[in-house]
Design a protein around this motif. Structure first.
Motif, PDB file in Angstrom:
ATOM      1  N   ASN A  17       5.683  -6.228   6.852  1.00 32.71           N
ATOM      2  CA  ASN A  17       4.658  -7.221   6.518  1.00 32.71           C
ATOM      3  C   ASN A  17       3.981  -6.911   5.185  1.00 32.71           C
ATOM      4  N   LEU A  18       3.768  -5.624   4.915  1.00 25.90           N
ATOM      5  CA  LEU A  18       3.159  -5.239   3.640  1.00 25.90           C
ATOM      6  C   LEU A  18       4.086  -5.570   2.474  1.00 25.90           C
ATOM      7  N   LEU A  19       5.371  -5.337   2.651  1.00 21.68           N
ATOM      8  CA  LEU A  19       6.332  -5.652   1.592  1.00 21.68           C
ATOM      9  C   LEU A  19       6.370  -7.160   1.326  1.00 21.68           C
ATOM     10  N   VAL A  20       6.250  -7.966   2.396  1.00 19.19           N
ATOM     11  CA  VAL A  20       6.200  -9.422   2.234  1.00 19.19           C
ATOM     12  C   VAL A  20       4.954  -9.814   1.439  1.00 19.19           C
ATOM     13  N   ALA A  21       3.820  -9.173   1.758  1.00 19.07           N
ATOM     14  CA  ALA A  21       2.580  -9.485   1.042  1.00 19.07           C
ATOM     15  C   ALA A  21       2.706  -9.131  -0.440  1.00 19.07           C
ATOM     16  N   TYR A  22       3.340  -8.008  -0.734  1.00 15.37           N
ATOM     17  CA  TYR A  22       3.564  -7.649  -2.144  1.00 15.37           C
ATOM     18  C   TYR A  22       4.469  -8.666  -2.824  1.00 15.37           C
ATOM     19  N   LYS A  23       5.536  -9.057  -2.124  1.00 19.72           N
ATOM     20  CA  LYS A  23       6.491 -10.017  -2.695  1.00 19.72           C
ATOM     21  C   LYS A  23       5.782 -11.325  -3.069  1.00 19.72           C
ATOM     22  N   GLN A  24       4.930 -11.792  -2.190  1.00 21.85           N
ATOM     23  CA  GLN A  24       4.206 -13.028  -2.467  1.00 21.85           C
ATOM     24  C   GLN A  24       3.185 -12.845  -3.589  1.00 21.85           C
ATOM     25  N   SER A  25       2.563 -11.663  -3.623  1.00 22.68           N
ATOM     26  CA  SER A  25       1.496 -11.427  -4.595  1.00 22.68           C
ATOM     27  C   SER A  25       2.009 -11.282  -6.014  1.00 22.68           C
ATOM     28  N   THR A  78       8.535  -9.884 -16.496  1.00 23.37           N
ATOM     29  CA  THR A  78       8.154  -8.654 -15.816  1.00 23.37           C
ATOM     30  C   THR A  78       8.067  -8.875 -14.308  1.00 23.37           C
ATOM     31  N   LYS A  79       7.607 -10.043 -13.904  1.00 23.69           N
ATOM     32  CA  LYS A  79       7.556 -10.358 -12.475  1.00 23.69           C
ATOM     33  C   LYS A  79       8.950 -10.311 -11.863  1.00 23.69           C
ATOM     34  N   LYS A  80       9.928 -10.779 -12.610  1.00 27.76           N
ATOM     35  CA  LYS A  80      11.308 -10.751 -12.122  1.00 27.76           C
ATOM     36  C   LYS A  80      11.764  -9.308 -11.911  1.00 27.76           C
ATOM     37  N   GLU A  81      11.438  -8.440 -12.859  1.00 28.33           N
ATOM     38  CA  GLU A  81      11.779  -7.017 -12.739  1.00 28.33           C
ATOM     39  C   GLU A  81      11.019  -6.383 -11.570  1.00 28.33           C
ATOM     40  N   ALA A  82       9.757  -6.764 -11.412  1.00 30.00           N
ATOM     41  CA  ALA A  82       8.937  -6.215 -10.322  1.00 30.00           C
ATOM     42  C   ALA A  82       9.509  -6.607  -8.963  1.00 30.00           C
ATOM     43  N   GLN A  83       9.951  -7.843  -8.837  1.00 28.75           N
ATOM     44  CA  GLN A  83      10.560  -8.287  -7.579  1.00 28.75           C
ATOM     45  C   GLN A  83      11.848  -7.501  -7.306  1.00 28.75           C
ATOM     46  N   ALA A  84      12.606  -7.245  -8.350  1.00 27.90           N
ATOM     47  CA  ALA A  84      13.848  -6.475  -8.187  1.00 27.90           C
ATOM     48  C   ALA A  84      13.542  -5.053  -7.745  1.00 27.90           C
ATOM     49  N   LYS A  85      12.491  -4.470  -8.300  1.00 24.09           N
ATOM     50  CA  LYS A  85      12.112  -3.116  -7.907  1.00 24.09           C
ATOM     51  C   LYS A  85      11.616  -3.095  -6.459  1.00 24.09           C
ATOM     52  N   LEU A  86      10.775  -4.057  -6.114  1.00 18.74           N
ATOM     53  CA  LEU A  86      10.247  -4.125  -4.750  1.00 18.74           C
ATOM     54  C   LEU A  86      11.376  -4.255  -3.733  1.00 18.74           C
ATOM     55  N   ALA A  87      12.397  -5.030  -4.083  1.00 15.21           N
ATOM     56  CA  ALA A  87      13.519  -5.263  -3.165  1.00 15.21           C
ATOM     57  C   ALA A  87      14.322  -4.003  -2.890  1.00 15.21           C
ATOM     58  N   THR A  88      14.209  -3.001  -3.782  1.00 18.33           N
ATOM     59  CA  THR A  88      14.970  -1.759  -3.602  1.00 18.33           C
ATOM     60  C   THR A  88      14.129  -0.637  -3.000  1.00 18.33           C
ATOM     61  N   PHE A  89      12.859  -0.906  -2.688  1.00 20.87           N
ATOM     62  CA  PHE A  89      12.013   0.107  -2.050  1.00 20.87           C
ATOM     63  C   PHE A  89      12.679   0.584  -0.753  1.00 20.87           C
ATOM     64  N   MET A  90      12.693   1.897  -0.544  1.00 21.50           N
ATOM     65  CA  MET A  90      13.284   2.438   0.675  1.00 21.50           C
ATOM     66  C   MET A  90      12.189   3.076   1.540  1.00 21.50           C
ATOM     67  N   PRO A  91      11.830   2.445   2.666  1.00 19.54           N
ATOM     68  CA  PRO A  91      10.836   3.049   3.563  1.00 19.54           C
ATOM     69  C   PRO A  91      11.493   4.120   4.454  1.00 19.54           C
ATOM     70  N   LYS A  92      10.793   5.224   4.637  1.00 19.53           N
ATOM     71  CA  LYS A  92      11.210   6.266   5.575  1.00 19.53           C
ATOM     72  C   LYS A  92      10.043   6.506   6.527  1.00 19.53           C
ATOM     73  N   ILE A  93      10.303   6.398   7.807  1.00 22.46           N
ATOM     74  CA  ILE A  93       9.215   6.432   8.790  1.00 22.46           C
ATOM     75  C   ILE A  93       9.493   7.470   9.869  1.00 22.46           C
ATOM     76  N   GLY A  94       8.532   8.330  10.094  1.00 19.58           N
ATOM     77  CA  GLY A  94       8.587   9.266  11.217  1.00 19.58           C
ATOM     78  C   GLY A  94       9.274  10.566  10.918  1.00 19.58           C
ATOM     79  N   TYR A  95      10.591  10.518  10.679  1.00 15.27           N
ATOM     80  CA  TYR A  95      11.376  11.748  10.544  1.00 15.27           C
ATOM     81  C   TYR A  95      12.697  11.440   9.836  1.00 15.27           C
ATOM     82  N   PRO A  96      13.335  12.452   9.258  1.00 14.55           N
ATOM     83  CA  PRO A  96      14.583  12.218   8.516  1.00 14.55           C
ATOM     84  C   PRO A  96      15.763  11.885   9.419  1.00 14.55           C
ATOM     85  N   ASN A  97      16.761  11.248   8.839  1.00  8.95           N
ATOM     86  CA  ASN A  97      17.980  10.929   9.581  1.00  8.95           C
ATOM     87  C   ASN A  97      18.840  12.161   9.825  1.00  8.95           C
TER      88      ASN A  97
END
Length: 676
Positions: free
Chosen positions: A383-391, A402-421
């Motif tokens: 949900n936070l990533l969606v809010a950033y995408k819209q913002s 620059t917005k186009k580049e920012a959207q491309a960067k946001l799309a490649t964000f890798m979330p890691k949650i809890g513990y490693p694979n």
């Protein structure tokens, strides 16, 4: 290379939320008993939410502070202790992680043996230093010091090449001071820092005297003088924030131009990397040149004294009681105001955690991190990533390109949650029962070799920079990843049973904080692949700089203790992240409502609960000496300022609490900073 964390290097703290009863499950995220209704929300929201807690809370005698981070860290220690105790009662096969963790802990807890050994564990290391007959041999010693994390004038780290994130590089950077920052050596107009400096000399003298040095007083003065010369040529904390300035690619064959006569070939050979790399990154070239000048102008005997001091101080916690107590007296009591040493079993747990953190983390996660928490956290991140995408598309400081580049960067964000694979392999680590100092050296050497082994290999994108039991989070620009360890996913940051408003204000702001590091004054200099590349237009830079200049001015005006202000430039990246993270979390919370109004609970609107959820995670009480360390060294602002300083810029906060001119939290619209 972890660039942005949510928690301070000086540990904050907060009481864990009490378990909610079934009838108050929606209120479980608000700790109403901590608030102070005598303080208006419009005048000091931090105290309005946390005032009663501040009045009744005493900082524990063995802590520098109290508040939301430390209590969670404290709550984690007994969990890890129970795991270690369980392993200690089991017959473990030699070479297994269980054997190593149990013996590492047992060796530290065997105080009778440690006291009987006295300084014997360091005699061989001192002999390394005493055996030098020429300053040309210092490069060999430096490699060993770096491999064992013993203080030295420079150190190395392995990370992704900032301009080619597909490969690892060796980076050499300034180091070698015994006090927290260069200001402690150089500021003569600050009485407190001068006093710390004088007490540091006395501390060195006491430690050297315990070690049998007959010229301890002279040697202590010599050490301070040498470290002062190093401090003079070191970069400031603000200068260190510039990733472009710190990227200096130097071919091995040309290192001599920075440090004429210094034997880099031997250093790199002793590290085991000669022939594997043809260049290194020098983070502070002028410092290396300055260090080389100090090296040439300082006698070999003075260097020997300096190196032996850092060998001694690096192992003091594993030595006999007299050394450990004096080490604590200066580094914790004098420098940070902590009157009482932590219980030894806790220090033993921290040692095992620092040495074999992922092995312990695997066991911790199995016992204490429910799958439901990870699932709910994944939804929040999404949900936070969606809010950033819209913002991004609505930003007034980004051009369309620059917005186009920012959207491309946001799309490649890798979330890691809890513990490693995948979990770290500790088979190469040797732990011997009854050898506390040797185990410490082995742990550090193993960690250094783990890093050095990366050179020439593909980048491991599954690796974590924190263990699951760490109460913190981070953004890594080279990986373009956001990481949220399991242990921070607890109240007051995250409560699976709590009202959404509170979770979005707390962990939602943390998520938003870490994502925003990808677009702050440092992280925005990296593209979506993790490469240092300017993808902004000149006009974007100018507009962003105008906004952040106001933030610098805002935060520099805060003075948590008389005579010491927040360094608005040093804390800029984290202040951007706090302001951006909360703004995006607020938008994400609104999106989560799906157009429906938030319920009023306990007389509080959804927006009010959201902002209370944010403010309560920053409840903090800190000792003055520790606050000085934070203000001098930490890129995070103190907790009270992270709460009030951020909220003053939030339009939604003004609406939720009907702020008007004359209220102490009020800023005129022209004074407010809106980045996201």
């Amino acid at each position: 290379m972890i660039a942005g964390t949510v928690g301070s290097n000086i540990a904050f703290a907060a009481e864990p939320a009490k378990a909610a009863s079934a009838s108050t499950v929606l209120l479980s995220g608000i700790e109403a008993g901590h608030s102070d209704s005598s303080v208006r929300a419009q005048d000091d929201f931090f105290r309005h939410v946390n005032g009663s807690w501040l009045k009744k809370t005493e900082i524990p005698a063995d802590k520098a502070s109290a508040g939301a981070f430390i209590d969670l860290r404290e709550a984690t220690i007994p969990h890890l202790h129970a795991i270690i105790e369980g392993l200690s009662k089991t017959k473990n096969k030699t070479g297994t992680d269980a054997q190593k963790i149990a013996d590492l802990y047992a060796s530290f807890m065997d105080t009778a043996h440690i006291d009987a050994m006295g300084l014997k564990p360091l005699q061989g290391e001192f002999a390394k230093v005493d055996g030098m007959t020429d300053k040309k041999q210092i490069s060999t010693l430096m490699a060993w010091l770096n491999r064992t994390s013993i203080g030295a004038p420079y150190d190395f780290q392995i990370h992704q090449d900032n301009k080619d994130s597909t490969k690892y590089v060796l980076d050499v950077s300034q180091s070698g001071l015994g006090l927290p920052d260069r200001d402690y050596y150089l500021k003569d107009d600050d009485a407190k820092l001068k006093d710390f400096r004088a007490k540091y000399v006395k501390h060195i003298e006491k430690m050297l005297t315990l070690a049998g040095d007959k010229e301890a007083a002279k040697h202590a003065t010599d050490i301070l003088a040498l470290e002062t010369e190093l401090a003079k040529v070191q970069w400031t904390k603000v200068e260190l924030r510039d990733p472009v300035k710190a990227y200096n690619k130097v071919e091995i064959s040309k290192l001599d131009t920075l440090t004429p006569g210094y034997d880099w070939n031997t250093y790199l050979s002793e590290l085991g990397v000669k022939g594997k790399i043809d260049y290194i990154i020098v983070s502070q070239p002028s410092y290396l040149t300055g260090f080389n000048k100090v090296l040439q102008e300082t006698s070999l005997d003075s260097w020997k004294t300096y190196f032996k001091w850092h060998i001694l101080r690096s192992a003091a916690g594993q030595l006999s009681k007299d050394f450990a107590d004096e080490n604590f007296a200066f580094n914790s009591t004098t420098l940070r105001g902590v009157p009482e040493q932590e219980a030894r079993w806790k220090r033993g747990v921290r040692l095992a955690d620092s040495g074999m953190g992922e092995s312990l983390g695997k066991m911790y996660v199995a016992r204490h991190f429910p799958a439901a928490s990870k699932a709910k956290m994944e939804k929040l991140v999404s949900n936070l990533l969606v809010a950033y995408k819209q913002s991004i598309d609505t930003l007034d400081w980004m051009s369309p390109a620059t917005k186009k580049e920012a959207q491309a960067k946001l799309a490649t964000f890798m979330p890691k949650i809890g513990y490693p694979n995948k979990w770290r392999d500790y088979s190469g680590l040797t732990v011997t029962k009854g050898d506390a100092v040797g185990n410490l050296r082995n742990i550090r050497s193993f960690a250094a070799q783990f890093e050095l082994n990366k050179l020439g290999k593909p980048v491991d994108r599954d690796e974590w920079g924190m263990t699951p039991q760490t109460v913190n989070a981070y953004y890594n620009p080279e990986m373009n990843e956001i990481v949220f360890p399991a242990a921070i996913l607890q109240p007051p940051f995250f409560n699976a049973k709590a009202d959404d408003a509170v979770n979005y204000g707390a962990i939602g702001a943390v998520i938003g904080h870490e994502i925003s590091h990808g677009f702050d004054d440092q992280g925005a200099q990296y593209d979506g692949l993790g490469n240092l590349r300017d993808w902004w237009t000149k006009e974007d830079h100018e507009k962003f700089a105008a906004k952040t200049a106001i933030l610098v001015k805002q935060y520099s005006a805060f003075s948590p203790i008389p005579g010491y202000n927040v360094n608005g430039e040093l804390t800029l990246g984290e202040n951007i992240a706090d302001n951006s993270g909360l703004a995006i979390a607020y938008k994400a919370y609104k999106l989560s409502l799906g157009g429906k109004p938030a319920p009023v609970i306990g007389g509080l609107t959804g927006d009010q609960r959201f902002f209370m959820g944010f403010a309560q995670v920053w409840r903090t009480k800190m000792r003055e000496a520790s606050m000085i360390v934070q203000l001098k060294t930490d890129p995070h602002s103190p907790g009270e300022i992270r709460a009030n300083g951020t909220l003053r810029n939030m339009p939604g906060f003004y609406d939720a609490y009907k702020l008007k001119e004359g209220d102490k939290m009020f800023l005129t619209p022209a004074e407010r900073v809106s980045i996201w």
